[in-house]
Design a protein around this motif. Sequence first.
Motif, mmCIF file in Angstrom:
data_model
loop_
_atom_site.group_PDB
_atom_site.id
_atom_site.type_symbol
_atom_site.label_atom_id
_atom_site.label_comp_id
_atom_site.label_asym_id
_atom_site.label_seq_id
_atom_site.Cartn_x
_atom_site.Cartn_y
_atom_site.Cartn_z
ATOM 1 N N ASP A 114 -37.628 25.565 -14.141
ATOM 2 C CA ASP A 114 -37.339 24.434 -13.254
ATOM 3 C C ASP A 114 -38.038 24.612 -11.917
ATOM 4 O OD1 ASP A 114 -35.791 23.110 -15.097
ATOM 5 O OD2 ASP A 114 -33.889 23.883 -14.339
ATOM 6 N N ARG A 115 -38.038 25.848 -11.423
ATOM 7 C CA ARG A 115 -38.699 26.116 -10.139
ATOM 8 C C ARG A 115 -40.207 25.901 -10.255
ATOM 9 N NH1 ARG A 115 -35.796 29.072 -5.873
ATOM 10 N NH2 ARG A 115 -33.613 28.987 -6.481
ATOM 11 N N VAL A 116 -40.794 26.369 -11.374
ATOM 12 C CA VAL A 116 -42.232 26.178 -11.588
ATOM 13 C C VAL A 116 -42.551 24.693 -11.622
ATOM 14 C CG1 VAL A 116 -44.147 26.488 -13.197
ATOM 15 C CG2 VAL A 116 -42.552 28.370 -12.787
ATOM 16 N N ALA A 117 -41.749 23.925 -12.374
ATOM 17 C CA ALA A 117 -41.979 22.486 -12.483
ATOM 18 C C ALA A 117 -41.894 21.802 -11.118
ATOM 19 C CB ALA A 117 -40.968 21.879 -13.445
ATOM 20 N N ALA A 118 -40.905 22.211 -10.311
ATOM 21 C CA ALA A 118 -40.750 21.623 -8.974
ATOM 22 C C ALA A 118 -41.948 21.960 -8.098
ATOM 23 C CB ALA A 118 -39.462 22.133 -8.333
ATOM 24 N N SER B 113 -29.140 31.090 -4.699
ATOM 25 C CA SER B 113 -29.977 31.340 -5.861
ATOM 26 C C SER B 113 -30.217 30.104 -6.714
ATOM 27 C CB SER B 113 -29.318 32.411 -6.733
ATOM 28 O OG SER B 113 -28.062 31.952 -7.212
ATOM 29 N N ARG B 114 -29.609 28.960 -6.378
ATOM 30 C CA ARG B 114 -29.785 27.778 -7.207
ATOM 31 C C ARG B 114 -31.027 27.000 -6.775
ATOM 32 N NH1 ARG B 114 -26.171 26.851 -3.309
ATOM 33 N NH2 ARG B 114 -26.255 24.911 -2.134
ATOM 34 N N LEU B 115 -31.518 26.160 -7.662
ATOM 35 C CA LEU B 115 -32.646 25.317 -7.312
ATOM 36 C C LEU B 115 -32.254 24.436 -6.132
ATOM 37 C CD1 LEU B 115 -35.502 24.406 -8.137
ATOM 38 C CD2 LEU B 115 -34.418 22.634 -9.522
ATOM 39 N N PRO B 116 -32.933 24.542 -4.996
ATOM 40 C CA PRO B 116 -32.465 23.877 -3.782
ATOM 41 C C PRO B 116 -32.646 22.367 -3.808
ATOM 42 C CG PRO B 116 -34.559 24.932 -3.383
ATOM 43 C CD PRO B 116 -34.150 25.334 -4.766
ATOM 44 N N LYS B 117 -31.552 21.638 -3.630
ATOM 45 C CA LYS B 117 -31.645 20.194 -3.492
ATOM 46 C C LYS B 117 -32.385 19.846 -2.204
ATOM 47 C CE LYS B 117 -27.412 19.128 -6.053
ATOM 48 N NZ LYS B 117 -26.061 18.516 -5.974
ATOM 49 N N GLN B 118 -32.308 20.757 -1.213
ATOM 50 C CA GLN B 118 -32.947 20.492 0.077
ATOM 51 C C GLN B 118 -34.472 20.494 -0.014
ATOM 52 O OE1 GLN B 118 -30.627 22.719 -0.514
ATOM 53 N NE2 GLN B 118 -29.055 22.805 1.060
ATOM 54 N N LEU B 119 -34.998 20.898 -1.195
ATOM 55 C CA LEU B 119 -36.438 20.851 -1.367
ATOM 56 C C LEU B 119 -36.968 19.446 -1.130
ATOM 57 C CD1 LEU B 119 -38.975 22.440 -2.223
ATOM 58 C CD2 LEU B 119 -38.452 21.833 -4.587
ATOM 59 N N ARG B 120 -36.129 18.431 -1.360
ATOM 60 C CA ARG B 120 -36.559 17.055 -1.149
ATOM 61 C C ARG B 120 -36.900 16.813 0.314
ATOM 62 N NH1 ARG B 120 -30.747 14.147 -2.370
ATOM 63 N NH2 ARG B 120 -29.635 14.887 -0.552
ATOM 64 N N THR B 121 -36.270 17.561 1.218
ATOM 65 C CA THR B 121 -36.588 17.410 2.641
ATOM 66 C C THR B 121 -38.003 17.882 2.925
ATOM 67 O OG1 THR B 121 -34.273 17.785 3.193
ATOM 68 C CG2 THR B 121 -35.862 17.992 4.985
ATOM 69 N N LEU B 122 -38.360 19.039 2.363
ATOM 70 C CA LEU B 122 -39.712 19.552 2.546
ATOM 71 C C LEU B 122 -40.722 18.610 1.902
ATOM 72 C CD1 LEU B 122 -41.790 21.659 3.365
ATOM 73 C CD2 LEU B 122 -41.256 22.904 1.258
ATOM 74 N N ILE B 123 -40.440 18.162 0.681
ATOM 75 C CA ILE B 123 -41.345 17.256 -0.020
ATOM 76 C C ILE B 123 -41.538 15.973 0.778
ATOM 77 C CG2 ILE B 123 -41.621 15.861 -2.090
ATOM 78 C CD1 ILE B 123 -40.156 18.090 -3.618
ATOM 79 N N ASP B 124 -40.437 15.458 1.337
ATOM 80 C CA ASP B 124 -40.515 14.234 2.128
ATOM 81 C C ASP B 124 -41.433 14.424 3.332
ATOM 82 O OD1 ASP B 124 -39.524 11.508 2.880
ATOM 83 O OD2 ASP B 124 -38.779 12.625 4.610
ATOM 84 N N HIS B 125 -41.305 15.559 3.997
ATOM 85 C CA HIS B 125 -42.152 15.823 5.158
ATOM 86 C C HIS B 125 -43.612 16.011 4.740
ATOM 87 C CE1 HIS B 125 -38.416 16.222 7.346
ATOM 88 N NE2 HIS B 125 -39.108 16.300 8.463
ATOM 89 N N GLU B 126 -43.846 16.701 3.626
ATOM 90 C CA GLU B 126 -45.217 16.874 3.147
ATOM 91 C C GLU B 126 -45.844 15.513 2.820
ATOM 92 O OE1 GLU B 126 -45.022 21.303 1.064
ATOM 93 O OE2 GLU B 126 -44.633 19.513 -0.144
ATOM 94 N N ASN B 127 -45.068 14.631 2.213
ATOM 95 C CA ASN B 127 -45.589 13.315 1.824
ATOM 96 C C ASN B 127 -45.922 12.445 3.030
ATOM 97 O OD1 ASN B 127 -45.432 13.831 -0.917
ATOM 98 N ND2 ASN B 127 -43.373 12.966 -1.124
ATOM 99 N N LEU C 71 -51.147 25.567 -3.905
ATOM 100 C CA LEU C 71 -52.420 25.957 -4.520
ATOM 101 C C LEU C 71 -52.227 26.872 -5.731
ATOM 102 C CD1 LEU C 71 -54.576 26.685 -1.332
ATOM 103 C CD2 LEU C 71 -54.559 24.613 -2.730
ATOM 104 N N GLN C 72 -50.989 27.102 -6.138
ATOM 105 C CA GLN C 72 -50.734 28.013 -7.251
ATOM 106 C C GLN C 72 -50.969 27.343 -8.596
ATOM 107 O OE1 GLN C 72 -46.810 29.717 -6.906
ATOM 108 N NE2 GLN C 72 -47.241 30.663 -4.926
ATOM 109 N N THR C 73 -51.485 28.122 -9.551
ATOM 110 C CA THR C 73 -51.565 27.656 -10.929
ATOM 111 C C THR C 73 -50.198 27.822 -11.584
ATOM 112 O OG1 THR C 73 -52.158 29.832 -11.823
ATOM 113 C CG2 THR C 73 -53.975 28.410 -11.086
ATOM 114 N N ASP C 74 -50.029 27.180 -12.718
ATOM 115 C CA ASP C 74 -48.778 27.265 -13.472
ATOM 116 C C ASP C 74 -48.425 28.722 -13.797
ATOM 117 O OD1 ASP C 74 -47.298 27.502 -16.128
ATOM 118 O OD2 ASP C 74 -47.068 25.364 -15.779
#
Length: 294
Positions: free
Chosen positions: A148-152, A94-108, A125-128
């Motif tokens: 925090d999740r929205v910001a990420a 349930s915590r903000l995933p640090k592993q999100l950086r892996t997905l972001i890295d691949h997207e970049n 494509l989501q709005t705030d």
Amino acid sequence: MSEEEPESTIRGRELGEALREALKQANLSGRAIAKKLRWPQSQVPKLLNGQRIADEVDIAAFLALCEVTGAERDRLLALARELGEPGWLQQYGSRLPKQLRTLIDHENKATTIKQYEGLVVPGLLQTDDYAREMLLRTASIPKEEVQDRVAARLARQSLFSADRRPDFTFFVHEQVLRLPVGSPSIMSDQLHHLLRMSVRSYVSVRIIPISFGAHAGTAGACRLMDFAGKIPSVAYLEGETMGLFLETTAEIKTYRKIFEALADAALDEGHSRDLIGNLATALYADREDHDDHG
């Protein structure tokens, strides 16, 4: 190396980038590390590029020379232990995933990203407001973590303005446009945002109409990322408490077929924009002024 084995793996690239940063912080060169460890000079570049299956002992020696300790050392040794396993199941609870950086890295780093969503607007494509409403309705996310999740999620959208951005194709089921998330004005803004994004030259938004019936994406949301050079393609699936990266040849072939079938099922870009605009008007426009009046 067999035909079924990629030249680098997700874990290997993640490890290689961390080791490259460790070298930088230690002010050491790959040549110096190879000399100290009595490795062939070619070994370090392969390791840094994720192309060599290194064992835990090699990585421990490398980290010792770079004076990497504590939690970061533990994390990198864990990656080294898992290098030979295909795929990557990332548990983050349930915590903000640090592993999100892996997905972001691949997207970049991707040259093309294809994504299918059958229930919600794709995160990129989501709005705030839409993102916030979606996360507030998710039972697994504590309310104090929602912002925090929205910001990420919104931060990932900077990818659209990057100098070397991918080409995007989003396949979205018509039901996504009809499912109310928040107020009518939030939905109206969201659908109009889809229209604005869909006219960008590097973004294709294609709607799968309800009238088509069952289709290749009914098993669930997925995305497929392709890269330049020798980096193998990666498919990504996401659930409430996990993210799954897939990279074997057979898995990638399966998801490539799925996206080919989705392309056959979806409306073209022009007709997709027409449908989005028509639903925005028919379902939400006439109720926007009543959101705050009960």
